[in-house]
Structure formats: structure tokens, C-alpha cells
Design an enzyme around this catalytic site. Sequence first.
Site, PDB file in Angstrom:
ATOM      1  N   GLY A 138       2.262   2.491  10.709  1.00 44.45           N
ATOM      2  CA  GLY A 138       3.208   3.588  10.548  1.00 44.45           C
ATOM      3  C   GLY A 138       3.872   4.034  11.832  1.00 44.45           C
ATOM      4  CB  SER A 143       5.040  -1.428  12.086  1.00 38.48           C
ATOM      5  OG  SER A 143       4.632  -0.076  12.258  1.00 38.48           O
ATOM      6  CG  ASN A 148      -1.742   1.208   1.409  1.00 39.64           C
ATOM      7  OD1 ASN A 148      -1.831   2.022   0.500  1.00 39.64           O
ATOM      8  ND2 ASN A 148      -2.359   1.352   2.570  1.00 39.64           N
ATOM      9  CD1 TRP A 149       3.376   0.845  -2.901  1.00 40.95           C
ATOM     10  CD2 TRP A 149       3.501   2.030  -4.809  1.00 40.95           C
ATOM     11  NE1 TRP A 149       4.018   0.069  -3.838  1.00 40.95           N
ATOM     12  CE2 TRP A 149       4.109   0.769  -5.014  1.00 40.95           C
ATOM     13  CE3 TRP A 149       3.463   2.937  -5.878  1.00 40.95           C
ATOM     14  CZ2 TRP A 149       4.676   0.401  -6.241  1.00 40.95           C
ATOM     15  CZ3 TRP A 149       4.016   2.572  -7.097  1.00 40.95           C
ATOM     16  CH2 TRP A 149       4.620   1.319  -7.273  1.00 40.95           C
ATOM     17  CE  LYS A 150      -0.395   3.299   4.696  1.00 42.24           C
ATOM     18  NZ  LYS A 150      -0.328   3.408   6.139  1.00 42.24           N
ATOM     19  CD  GLU A 195      -3.201   5.598   6.640  1.00 42.11           C
ATOM     20  OE1 GLU A 195      -3.155   5.646   5.407  1.00 42.11           O
ATOM     21  OE2 GLU A 195      -2.273   5.109   7.332  1.00 42.11           O
ATOM     22  CD  GLU A 198      -3.548  -2.367   7.165  1.00 39.36           C
ATOM     23  OE1 GLU A 198      -2.435  -2.582   6.686  1.00 39.36           O
ATOM     24  OE2 GLU A 198      -4.222  -1.362   6.896  1.00 39.36           O
ATOM     25  CG  HIS A 217      -6.008   1.969   5.080  1.00 43.30           C
ATOM     26  ND1 HIS A 217      -5.623   2.930   5.988  1.00 43.30           N
ATOM     27  CD2 HIS A 217      -4.974   1.109   4.976  1.00 43.30           C
ATOM     28  CE1 HIS A 217      -4.395   2.656   6.397  1.00 43.30           C
ATOM     29  NE2 HIS A 217      -3.975   1.561   5.794  1.00 43.30           N
ATOM     30  N   GLY A 268       2.773  -1.068   4.297  1.00 46.01           N
ATOM     31  CA  GLY A 268       2.804   0.358   3.957  1.00 46.01           C
ATOM     32  C   GLY A 268       4.232   0.808   3.720  1.00 46.01           C
ATOM     33  N   GLY A 269       4.836   1.416   4.737  1.00 41.69           N
ATOM     34  CA  GLY A 269       6.174   2.003   4.629  1.00 41.69           C
ATOM     35  C   GLY A 269       7.199   1.111   3.945  1.00 41.69           C
TER      36      GLY A 269
HETATM   37  P1  PGA Z   1       2.655   0.466   7.637  1.00 38.97           P
HETATM   38  O1  PGA Z   1       1.201   0.630   6.979  1.00 38.97           O
HETATM   39  O2  PGA Z   1       3.225  -0.841   7.106  1.00 38.97           O
HETATM   40  O3  PGA Z   1       3.431   1.640   7.185  1.00 38.97           O
HETATM   41  O4  PGA Z   1       2.462   0.405   9.111  1.00 38.97           O
HETATM   42  C1  PGA Z   1       0.378  -0.464   6.737  1.00 38.97           C
HETATM   43  C2  PGA Z   1      -0.933   0.004   6.146  1.00 38.97           C
HETATM   44  O5  PGA Z   1      -1.478   1.011   6.618  1.00 38.97           O
HETATM   45  O6  PGA Z   1      -1.451  -0.614   5.197  1.00 38.97           O
END
Ligand code: PGA
Length: 251
Positions: A174, A214, A9-11, A98, A168, A96, A235-236
Site C-alpha cells: 500500500g 504495490s 485482496n480487497w481488504k 496487517e 509481501e 497477512h 491489494g489496491g
Molecule cells: P497492495 O496490497 O497491493 O495494496 O500493496 C497487497 C496486500 O497487502 O495484499
Amino acid sequence: MRKKIVAGNWKMNTSIAEGVELAKAIVAKVNEVPQGVSLIVAPPFTHLTSVAKVLEGSPVALSAQNCADQPKGAFTGEVAASMLKDAGCAYTILGHSERREYYGETAEKLITKIALAFENGLKVIYCVGEKLAEREEGNHFDVVSEQIASVLFGLTPEQMKKVVIAYEPVWAIGTGVTATAAQAQEMHAFIRETLGTHFGEKVAQETTILYGGSCKPSNAQELFACPDIDGGLIGGASLKADDFIAIAKSY
Ligand code: PGA
């Protein structure tokens, strides 16, 4: 056998050029990923067609990060599921944390979005997860079962074949704080049990449930070794091809 998936997930990260390079680097190393582990990348909307060209002919699938809750028309700023399909997506992420937190994504909207995704031939990566306070209050199982029941229980067992669930925990996204393998496994087993009570054991056993929050090369192996964890939503660490591939190789 449940499908094993590692999804990136590149966001809201990378320029188009950077995204294309990232996709190329992932495709170049996809042969290193163990058989039976599928890769998905979810770039921003503006990158989809360019990344789709890079992925063409490779086993890496393309996903969007969201879709509109309307099929088309006067909805300024929105992107329809049909457009995502047209751009080359096989999946869209929905729900998600977010989006739930910052963009008011409700269960009602998510039900509509999932229906539109299916109508347009997209599979769905449906995200669930509790906030820190909810876990501290001991409500994490209730929160997650509610997120599942309110949105997924209206689907048929046949439709559930097109759903991947991503657990998640919001406190792990993050933050660098990962759920322990035991915490993640406990929730994944609970999610599977919740699916089983409504859809029956077959759907429960066949649904792919990813862990996200994470997840990185140093902890992926321990997480993926858990019996109910079928991969990760990253994500990251998905923004570096080497890390993303290393995570997928943790199987
Ligand atoms: P993260 O994000 O790996 O940066 O914690 C995961 C996500 O929100 O899909």
C-alpha cells in the site's frame, strides 16, 4: 508446472453492491486471462455469499481474508472456517502482515487456523514478509524463514499442496513502493530453498509463491517474468477490474 495465480485482496473496501459489480466485471473479462493463470478474489466476510453467486460457473475462485482460530461457539465477532466453506470459499488468506501487526496474529494462532481451514476443505494463502527496519538491518531472510518454519514446517508434504505462499514485504504494501524484481526474485528463491531443506525438492518446486506489495499493471510483467514468482497477491490494484485483469494478463 506450478500453478500461476493472481489473487485480489480487497481488504476492508467496497460496499456489497460495489463488490458484486467488481466481481461481475472480473468474470466478464476472465476469458482475456492467459490459460494456466487462475484468478482468486478475497472480499470482506459480509460480501462472500453475494460474490459467490456472481462467481458461480466461472473459473474465478473465492477466498476469505482470515478465519477464526476456533471451530465454533461463543467467540463473538469471529467467523469460522466452516462458515467460509459454507459461503462458497475455496481459500482463505492467513497471516497477512496487517493481521500480524494490528490483531496480534501469532504463529501459534496461525497453526490452529491453518488446521481448521484444512479440516473444512479450504486452501490457504499464507503471507510472509519483513518490515522495512528488518530489511535495513539485513534480517529479512531470517524473518521470512522464521515465519515459514514456525507455521508451515508442522505440515505434511501432502498438506503443502493446499498452501500458496505470498511474499509481501511490509514496506511495499500500500505504499506505492514495489520491491524490485531482483529483490522479489531473490526472496522467492530463498523461500523455495527454505521449503526444500525441510520438505524436499518436490514440494519446493511445486509450491506456488506469489508476490504482493504495490503490484500493479505497470510492474507486474517484470515481476512475473522472474523464475520463482508464480503470480501476485494484489491489494489496491485489485479494486479496479481493468487493473486486476491487466495484471493477470501480464503473463
Ligand atoms: P497492495 O496490497 O497491493 O495494496 O500493496 C497487497 C496486500 O497487502 O495484499
